[in-house]
Design a protein around this motif. Structure first.
Motif, PDB file in Angstrom:
ATOM      1  N   GLY A  26      42.178  42.804  37.388  1.00 12.22           N
ATOM      2  CA  GLY A  26      41.135  43.064  38.376  1.00 12.22           C
ATOM      3  C   GLY A  26      40.118  44.075  37.887  1.00 12.22           C
ATOM      4  O   GLY A  26      38.900  43.893  38.065  1.00 12.22           O
ATOM      5  N   TRP A  27      40.611  45.141  37.234  1.00 11.44           N
ATOM      6  CA  TRP A  27      39.693  46.169  36.738  1.00 11.44           C
ATOM      7  C   TRP A  27      38.776  45.627  35.644  1.00 11.44           C
ATOM      8  O   TRP A  27      37.568  45.853  35.646  1.00 11.44           O
ATOM      9  CB  TRP A  27      40.495  47.359  36.220  1.00 11.44           C
ATOM     10  CG  TRP A  27      39.619  48.517  35.820  1.00 11.44           C
ATOM     11  CD1 TRP A  27      39.173  49.520  36.620  1.00 11.44           C
ATOM     12  CD2 TRP A  27      39.084  48.769  34.527  1.00 11.44           C
ATOM     13  NE1 TRP A  27      38.389  50.393  35.898  1.00 11.44           N
ATOM     14  CE2 TRP A  27      38.316  49.954  34.608  1.00 11.44           C
ATOM     15  CE3 TRP A  27      39.179  48.114  33.301  1.00 11.44           C
ATOM     16  CZ2 TRP A  27      37.651  50.490  33.517  1.00 11.44           C
ATOM     17  CZ3 TRP A  27      38.514  48.645  32.202  1.00 11.44           C
ATOM     18  CH2 TRP A  27      37.757  49.822  32.318  1.00 11.44           C
ATOM     19  N   ASN A  29      37.960  42.438  34.983  1.00 10.45           N
ATOM     20  CA  ASN A  29      37.016  41.421  35.470  1.00 10.45           C
ATOM     21  C   ASN A  29      35.846  42.049  36.229  1.00 10.45           C
ATOM     22  O   ASN A  29      34.698  41.599  36.106  1.00 10.45           O
ATOM     23  CB  ASN A  29      37.742  40.411  36.351  1.00 10.45           C
ATOM     24  CG  ASN A  29      38.648  39.499  35.551  1.00 10.45           C
ATOM     25  OD1 ASN A  29      38.527  39.406  34.329  1.00 10.45           O
ATOM     26  ND2 ASN A  29      39.563  38.818  36.220  1.00 10.45           N
ATOM     27  N   GLU A  30      36.141  43.093  36.988  1.00 12.38           N
ATOM     28  CA  GLU A  30      35.070  43.753  37.741  1.00 12.38           C
ATOM     29  C   GLU A  30      34.130  44.506  36.804  1.00 12.38           C
ATOM     30  O   GLU A  30      32.906  44.435  36.943  1.00 12.38           O
ATOM     31  CB  GLU A  30      35.677  44.716  38.769  1.00 12.38           C
ATOM     32  CG  GLU A  30      34.627  45.445  39.596  1.00 12.38           C
ATOM     33  CD  GLU A  30      35.266  46.373  40.622  1.00 12.38           C
ATOM     34  OE1 GLU A  30      34.510  47.095  41.296  1.00 12.38           O
ATOM     35  OE2 GLU A  30      36.512  46.384  40.724  1.00 12.38           O
ATOM     36  N   ARG A  31      34.704  45.196  35.828  1.00 16.21           N
ATOM     37  CA  ARG A  31      33.874  46.026  34.942  1.00 16.21           C
ATOM     38  C   ARG A  31      33.113  45.193  33.915  1.00 16.21           C
ATOM     39  O   ARG A  31      31.952  45.497  33.588  1.00 16.21           O
ATOM     40  CB  ARG A  31      34.757  47.054  34.223  1.00 16.21           C
ATOM     41  CG  ARG A  31      33.975  48.003  33.326  1.00 16.21           C
ATOM     42  CD  ARG A  31      34.873  49.118  32.842  1.00 16.21           C
ATOM     43  NE  ARG A  31      34.196  49.996  31.903  1.00 16.21           N
ATOM     44  CZ  ARG A  31      33.377  50.984  32.232  1.00 16.21           C
ATOM     45  NH1 ARG A  31      33.111  51.206  33.514  1.00 16.21           N
ATOM     46  NH2 ARG A  31      32.813  51.738  31.313  1.00 16.21           N
ATOM     47  N   ASN A  33      32.695  41.720  34.046  1.00 15.55           N
ATOM     48  CA  ASN A  33      32.196  40.447  34.568  1.00 15.55           C
ATOM     49  C   ASN A  33      32.830  39.268  33.826  1.00 15.55           C
ATOM     50  O   ASN A  33      32.153  38.339  33.384  1.00 15.55           O
ATOM     51  CB  ASN A  33      30.667  40.383  34.462  1.00 15.55           C
ATOM     52  CG  ASN A  33      30.104  39.243  35.306  1.00 15.55           C
ATOM     53  OD1 ASN A  33      30.707  38.818  36.290  1.00 15.55           O
ATOM     54  ND2 ASN A  33      28.947  38.736  34.903  1.00 15.55           N
ATOM     55  N   ARG A  34      34.156  39.314  33.696  1.00 21.00           N
ATOM     56  CA  ARG A  34      34.907  38.252  33.028  1.00 21.00           C
ATOM     57  C   ARG A  34      35.831  37.566  34.032  1.00 21.00           C
ATOM     58  O   ARG A  34      35.904  37.961  35.202  1.00 21.00           O
ATOM     59  CB  ARG A  34      35.733  38.813  31.865  1.00 21.00           C
ATOM     60  CG  ARG A  34      34.908  39.356  30.698  1.00 21.00           C
ATOM     61  CD  ARG A  34      34.127  38.259  29.999  1.00 21.00           C
ATOM     62  NE  ARG A  34      33.715  38.655  28.670  1.00 21.00           N
ATOM     63  CZ  ARG A  34      32.592  39.300  28.386  1.00 21.00           C
ATOM     64  NH1 ARG A  34      31.782  39.670  29.384  1.00 21.00           N
ATOM     65  NH2 ARG A  34      32.282  39.605  27.148  1.00 21.00           N
ATOM     66  N   ARG A  35      36.583  36.572  33.539  1.00 21.43           N
ATOM     67  CA  ARG A  35      37.539  35.856  34.396  1.00 21.43           C
ATOM     68  C   ARG A  35      38.901  35.802  33.698  1.00 21.43           C
ATOM     69  O   ARG A  35      39.512  34.752  33.553  1.00 21.43           O
ATOM     70  CB  ARG A  35      37.027  34.452  34.710  1.00 21.43           C
ATOM     71  CG  ARG A  35      35.689  34.447  35.464  1.00 21.43           C
ATOM     72  CD  ARG A  35      35.221  33.051  35.776  1.00 21.43           C
ATOM     73  NE  ARG A  35      36.103  32.382  36.711  1.00 21.43           N
ATOM     74  CZ  ARG A  35      35.914  31.121  37.143  1.00 21.43           C
ATOM     75  NH1 ARG A  35      34.875  30.422  36.703  1.00 21.43           N
ATOM     76  NH2 ARG A  35      36.760  30.580  38.002  1.00 21.43           N
ATOM     77  N   GLY A  67      37.816  54.123  37.802  1.00 24.03           N
ATOM     78  CA  GLY A  67      38.929  53.331  38.320  1.00 24.03           C
ATOM     79  C   GLY A  67      40.193  53.265  37.508  1.00 24.03           C
ATOM     80  O   GLY A  67      41.153  52.644  37.917  1.00 24.03           O
TER      81      GLY A  67
END
Length: 341
Positions: A26-27, A29-31, A33-35, A67
């Motif tokens: 989660g961290w 992907n948010e930072r 912009n990946r999946r 985070g």
């Protein structure tokens, strides 16, 4: 600047910060912009895939405001193993009784049964077939992305924990050969246990295959049990060669704790002859030769009771030898704590 990170470093980084794989996904992907998903994290941590520089860079420059929690200091356990490519030299008896003595000293102990024959598992009263059906053996722990702690079972009325084995582990030698860095998976899994145990005891299979190499890659201290017979001694030089290779390429911290003569009978001429040769070998290699363990019926009886021999009878023959080994490990752990302070 290019950033590099190994799979073991990634796992240690995540575990030290109290994050599971999903939280890290989660961290990232948010930072970034990946999946990414948990399977991707698992492949990175086991070395099956190289960690992208953008991921390594993001982690190494992250601080609490964005985070990622700060790392907690958690002591790594001392990892002890007993190995000899010959079977029937009392490796399992040694590991089970040393684990018991360490636990009796108040330490948190885990015994990992790394032998597909599951002798340590049976010795401690655990049914390998039941653990296999429950998917709670070393085989499953090596393949899973779940924390190692989930696969443990308490033994000896909760004195210490066991990670059981079963016959399914026999396929691991072939599977480890096929995987990139396969013989480092056990080492990476044990790294997850920092702060949970003071000692991890590894019982090896009776051959120098990929499983035994995995154990040597993970261990800090190696004991060589050898029956006082010529055939048992003959495998030691080859084991020395394997140890030298492991030290040079993978695990420079691996040390030989000493040699333990087992199933000794002072009335037999052969036993006395082999003991003389073991003294010469230990002197030449500058190794400690522990007091020999004499043959005793108590250890066979203790298997039937599902307990270590010294739990069954604290004064069993060989008790002094096993206490010498446990005391040596406790002293080494004390030295590591002082150096780390």
């Amino acid at each position: 600047m290019a950033h590099e990170m190994s799979g073991e470093e990634l796992r240690r980084y995540r575990e030290q910060r109290g994050m599971n794989q999903q939280a890290l996904v989660g961290w990232l992907n948010e930072r970034l912009n990946r999946r990414y998903d948990r399977a991707k994290i698992s492949r990175w941590e086991t070395g099956a895939e190289r960690i992208p520089q953008i991921v390594a860079g993001a982690l190494k420059t992250a601080t609490e405001p964005v985070g990622i929690p700060a790392a907690a200091v958690r002591a790594a356990p001392v990892v002890f193993c007993a190995a000899n490519q010959k079977g029937g030299v009392a490796k399992t008896t040694t590991c089970v009784n040393v684990a018991w003595l360490l636990a009796q000293s108040g330490r948190r102990v885990l015994l990992i049964d790394c032998d597909p024959q599951a002798n340590a598992t049976v010795h401690l009263g655990v049914d390998p077939h039941e653990r296999e059906l429950a998917k709670a053996t070393l085989t499953h722990a090596l393949k899973a992305s779940r924390p190692m702690k989930e696969f443990m079972t308490p033994v000896c009325d909760g004195a210490f924990d066991l990670l059981p084995s079963s016959i399914s582990l026999a396929a691991a030698d072939r599977e480890l050969l096929r995987q990139p860095n396969g013989t480092l998976i056990l080492r990476a899994k044990i790294a997850q246990l920092a702060g949970l145990y003071d000692f991890v005891v590894l019982d090896c299979p009776p051959h120098l295959g990929e499983l035994t190499v995995s154990v040597l890659n993970a261990a800090d201290q190696l004991l060589i049990p050898t029956q006082t017979e010529m055939l048992s001694m003959m495998g030691i030089p080859q084991l020395f060669e394997t140890i030298a290779g492991v030290r040079e390429l993978v695990n420079p911290r691996l040390q030989i704790l000493g040699v333990l003569p087992t199933m000794y009978s002072p009335r037999r001429l052969q036993d006395e002859t082999v003991m003389k040769e073991l003294r010469e070998l230990a002197a030449a290699e500058q190794l400690r030769l522990f007091s020999p363990v004499k043959r005793a019926a108590d250890y066979s009886k203790s298997v039937m009771a599902g307990r270590p021999g010294l739990a069954y009878n604290p004064n069993s023959a060989g008790a002094e030898s096993f206490r010498e080994i446990a005391d040596s490990l406790l002293a080494l752990a004390g030295e590591e704590m002082r150096h780390g302070a």
